[in-house]
Structures are given as C-alpha cells and as structure tokens.
Scaffold this active site. Structure first.
Site, mmCIF file in Angstrom:
data_model
loop_
_atom_site.group_PDB
_atom_site.id
_atom_site.type_symbol
_atom_site.label_atom_id
_atom_site.label_comp_id
_atom_site.label_asym_id
_atom_site.label_seq_id
_atom_site.Cartn_x
_atom_site.Cartn_y
_atom_site.Cartn_z
ATOM 1 N N ASP A 129 0.928 -1.248 -0.030
ATOM 2 C CA ASP A 129 -0.018 -0.113 -0.191
ATOM 3 C C ASP A 129 0.888 1.239 -0.105
ATOM 4 O O ASP A 129 1.842 0.951 0.559
ATOM 5 C CB ASP A 129 -0.877 -0.074 1.160
ATOM 6 C CG ASP A 129 -2.183 -1.111 1.150
ATOM 7 O OD1 ASP A 129 -2.483 -1.433 -0.078
ATOM 8 O OD2 ASP A 129 -2.281 -1.508 2.400
ATOM 9 N N ASP A 147 -7.253 -0.909 -4.203
ATOM 10 C CA ASP A 147 -8.223 -0.659 -3.444
ATOM 11 C C ASP A 147 -9.247 0.424 -3.961
ATOM 12 O O ASP A 147 -10.203 0.493 -3.638
ATOM 13 C CB ASP A 147 -7.550 -0.319 -2.041
ATOM 14 C CG ASP A 147 -6.906 -1.183 -1.432
ATOM 15 O OD1 ASP A 147 -7.127 -2.451 -1.417
ATOM 16 O OD2 ASP A 147 -5.573 -0.887 -0.780
#
Length: 170
Positions: A129, A147
């Site tokens: 991430d 995401d």
C-alpha cells in the site's frame, strides 16, 4: 439454425473477451503502479515522497485485509484469510457470469482489483500500500490502486441498489 448458433457464440465470445479485458486492464494498472512504487522505494531507501500538502507516497506492506484490518503475525490466520479471499473471488466470478446488466461490470471492477491484491498476497505474502491521503496530521488509511477499483465497484453497487433496484431483471 447453424447460423443462429454461430452468431450467438460470436456474441458470447465478444462479451467474454470484453469482460476479460476489463479485469486485465485493472489488474495491469495495479501491477504497474505497485511495481513502480516498490522499485522507487528501493532506490530511495524507503523514504516518503511528499507530492502535495495532502498526498504522500509511503510504501507499507499490509498483511491484513482492507486498510490493514485483520493483520496478525500468525501465518495460519494469514493463509485462512487468503483462502477466504480466493473463495470470495470465485463467488464474484459466478455472480458476474449470471448477471446481464450493468452490475456485472461493477463486479468485474471489484474482481480486477481483488486479483491484484491477491497476486501480492501470494507472491509477497503482503500487499504493498502506498497512497497516503491526509489533512494536516490526520492520515487516512494507506491504500493502493487495487483498493481504489474495489471501492469504486462497491460504491457503484451500493448506488445502483439505492437508485436503480427496480429496473433489474433478477
């Protein structure tokens, strides 16, 4: 009769390849962005990149699910979560095959993002991430491009459910 069958098969093939194209484009956008950030951070010794007053690029490795939830040191739990994600992806594939309306594409968008994160779980044992949105000292959860696609697909499904539910032929 044979001509009708050929036309139906050609149409089904076109739809199949369109669906596959959507999934692959989202998967490739995710892979390219993650690979670029991982390579960039190897060269920068893991320092943050400050893009704007509200957006940083900061690489973290997420061993949990969405937004770092269910992150445990126990590999059995990690493996169980990964298996559960695979099962959810299979359900999404089944649903997208059965649907013949716009919701199919929302599920395909979710699937493309989910496969991107699943790939990372299987290859890296964690999901990279790197998008860090913040206002002052308040930071939202760090996330990635997969995401974003998963969230867009879910938001579209929710909006569709609220505003267009009666128009579907279930």
């Amino acid at each position: 009769m044979r001509d009708i069958i050929v036309v139906i098969m050609q149409k089904k093939n076109k739809i199949f390849f369109l669906n596959l194209f959507i999934i692959m484009i989202i998967f490739l956008i995710d892979r390219i962005s993650k690979t670029h950030v991982i390579n960039l951070f190897e060269n920068l010794n893991n320092q943050q990149i400050f893009l704007t007053s509200f957006l940083n690029i900061h690489l973290i490795w997420n061993e949990g699910i969405a937004f770092g939830l269910l992150s445990f040191d126990n590999k059995n739990i990690y493996n169980f979560i990964t298996l559960f994600i695979i099962l959810i992806n299979l359900v999404i594939i089944y649903i997208s095959i059965k649907l013949n309306d716009v919701r199919k594409y929302f599920f395909l968008i979710i699937l493309g993002g989910s496969l991107g994160n699943l790939y990372d779980r299987l290859i890296y044992n964690a999901v990279p991430d790197f998008i860090d949105l913040h206002i002052g000292d308040f930071h939202w959860f760090i996330f990635n491009s997969a995401d974003i696609f998963i969230s867009i697909g879910i938001i579209c499904l929710i909006l569709d459910e609220f505003f267009f539910k009666t128009k579907h032929n279930d």
